[in-house]
Design a protein around this motif. Structure first.
Motif, PDB file in Angstrom:
ATOM      1  N   PHE A  27       0.859  -1.187   0.000  1.00 13.68           N
ATOM      2  CA  PHE A  27       0.000   0.000   0.000  1.00 13.68           C
ATOM      3  C   PHE A  27       0.890   1.230   0.000  1.00 13.68           C
ATOM      4  O   PHE A  27       2.111   1.141   0.183  1.00 13.68           O
ATOM      5  N   ARG A  28       0.274   2.383  -0.180  1.00 12.58           N
ATOM      6  CA  ARG A  28       0.934   3.669  -0.008  1.00 12.58           C
ATOM      7  C   ARG A  28       0.210   4.436   1.093  1.00 12.58           C
ATOM      8  O   ARG A  28      -1.016   4.385   1.180  1.00 12.58           O
ATOM      9  N   PHE A  29       0.985   5.126   1.932  1.00 10.96           N
ATOM     10  CA  PHE A  29       0.363   5.959   2.954  1.00 10.96           C
ATOM     11  C   PHE A  29      -0.400   7.091   2.276  1.00 10.96           C
ATOM     12  O   PHE A  29       0.151   7.819   1.458  1.00 10.96           O
ATOM     13  N   LYS A  30      -1.656   7.231   2.618  1.00 13.61           N
ATOM     14  CA  LYS A  30      -2.496   8.257   1.999  1.00 13.61           C
ATOM     15  C   LYS A  30      -2.680   9.490   2.872  1.00 13.61           C
ATOM     16  O   LYS A  30      -3.167  10.520   2.416  1.00 13.61           O
ATOM     17  N   ASP A  31      -2.309   9.383   4.132  1.00 11.42           N
ATOM     18  CA  ASP A  31      -2.465  10.486   5.078  1.00 11.42           C
ATOM     19  C   ASP A  31      -1.384  11.535   4.811  1.00 11.42           C
ATOM     20  O   ASP A  31      -0.186  11.239   4.866  1.00 11.42           O
TER      21      ASP A  31
END
Length: 355
Positions: A39-43
């Motif tokens: 995943f990629r951090f979206k925050d």
């Protein structure tokens, strides 16, 4: 300044007359054996993910925190990269948070999170370092959580460090220093909050280690560097090298809950977390915590400091020994030093011409 000699991407920068070199990636560092972005951090608040841990009690929950100057805050993230909750440690400081670990309390079965305020870029500027212990939050909602602070000092003087790991069966804490001749340090079996705990050196670590983690069954541990990752049975007892994906600044590593994969992340906005399969030889069965032979003479203790008698690993490398067998090719080290020397020369020439 960016350079790519011999297929290795290197960032060289100078601050106050000092030169630092970060090797970002080498050609061929990208494996084709099943690695993928998990995943990629979206925050948008997660810009310097420096620590990474998998929840020991909840499926598909991952924890991370930012580097220094970000406050004593950590994030619970789902498998889609979205933040599920943000937690603040009550009464804690964040001088230079550099790593975290997760374990399970054998008495209660509760998850435990450990946050390492152990960064020291001046190699001994701080009289002691801190690690915070937090019981894993019961619910995934924003909250302020209590933390227990443990203070530490190294038996042989201050060090810069970015990696901590906790043995999953014994709860023993280890710190891995980030140096040209790095080391693994062992905390006392019983940590004290009323005095400074002494960290005893038990083995060598790869050059410029940025993180470390124990396998879920305790059979091995991994140490991450800017270059790759190395799996060990015990300090100095290497099992396998693991090629890591190209990352902007490799800062974190953790095992998946089943112990079959490594997770590795990077600083940067919307940074990715990769899942990398472990080689077959690194998929061991549960083993007890490594035992250590005792030294003939222990160093003189400092008043007010607690700790076990100083141990020495059965297979530990000598102090200052080059870590050519521990995750870094000799050629990469020589390249690094050559680029640093060249950069210093350029800076000196410019300084002379502008006086």
């Amino acid at each position: 300044m960016l350079s790519k000699p011999g297929g290795v991407l290197v960032r060289v920068f100078a601050v106050a007359g000092m030169t630092a070199v970060t090797v970002l990636a080498g050609q061929g560092a990208r494996a084709d054996d099943g690695e993928r972005i998990l995943f990629r951090f979206k925050d948008g608040r997660i810009t310097e993910s420096s620590g990474l841990a998998v929840s020991p009690t909840r499926k598909d929950v991952y924890y991370t925190h930012n580097d220094s100057s970000a406050g004593p805050v950590f994030f619970a993230v789902g498998p889609d990269g979205r933040t599920r909750a943000t937690f603040t440690l009550r009464g804690a400081a964040s001088r230079d948070w550099e790593g975290m670990a997760a374990s399970t309390d054998p008495r209660t079965g509760q998850g435990v999170l450990w946050f390492a305020d152990i960064g020291d870029n001046l190699e001994g500027a701080w009289p002691d370092i801190s690690v915070y212990r937090v019981v894993e939050p019961a619910t995934m909602s924003d909250a302020v959580v209590p933390a227990v602070r443990y203070r530490f000092r190294y038996e042989d003087g201050g060090r810069n460090a970015e990696g901590i790991m906790v043995h999953p069966r014994t709860g023993r804490l280890y710190v891995v220093t980030k140096q040209f001749a790095g080391s693994v340090y062992q905390a006392p079996k019983r940590l004290r909050t009323d005095r400074v705990n002494v960290l005893r050196k038990v083995g060598s670590a790869p050059i410029m280690a940025t993180d470390a983690a124990y396998a879920p069954d305790g059979s091995s541990f991994v140490i991450r560097t800017y270059f790759s990752a190395t799996v060990y049975r015990a300090p100095g007892e290497q099992i396998a090298r693991v090629t890591m994906p190209e990352l902007q600044q490799a800062e974190s590593i953790a095992y998946t809950r089943d112990g079959k994969y490594l997770l590795t992340g990077s600083e940067g906005s919307r940074s990715p977390v990769y899942r990398v399969p472990l080689p077959q030889e690194a998929l061991g069965t549960a083993a007890p915590e490594p035992t250590y032979a005792r030294r003939q003479a222990a160093p003189t203790p400092t008043p007010g400091a607690a700790g076990d008698p100083a141990p020495t690993p059965v297979a530990a490398a000598r102090d200052g020994e080059a870590a050519s067998d521990a995750g870094v090719p000799v050629s990469a080290v020589l390249l690094w030093l050559a680029i640093a020397a060249g950069a210093i020369g350029v800076i000196t020439l410019i300084a002379r011409n502008t006086r």
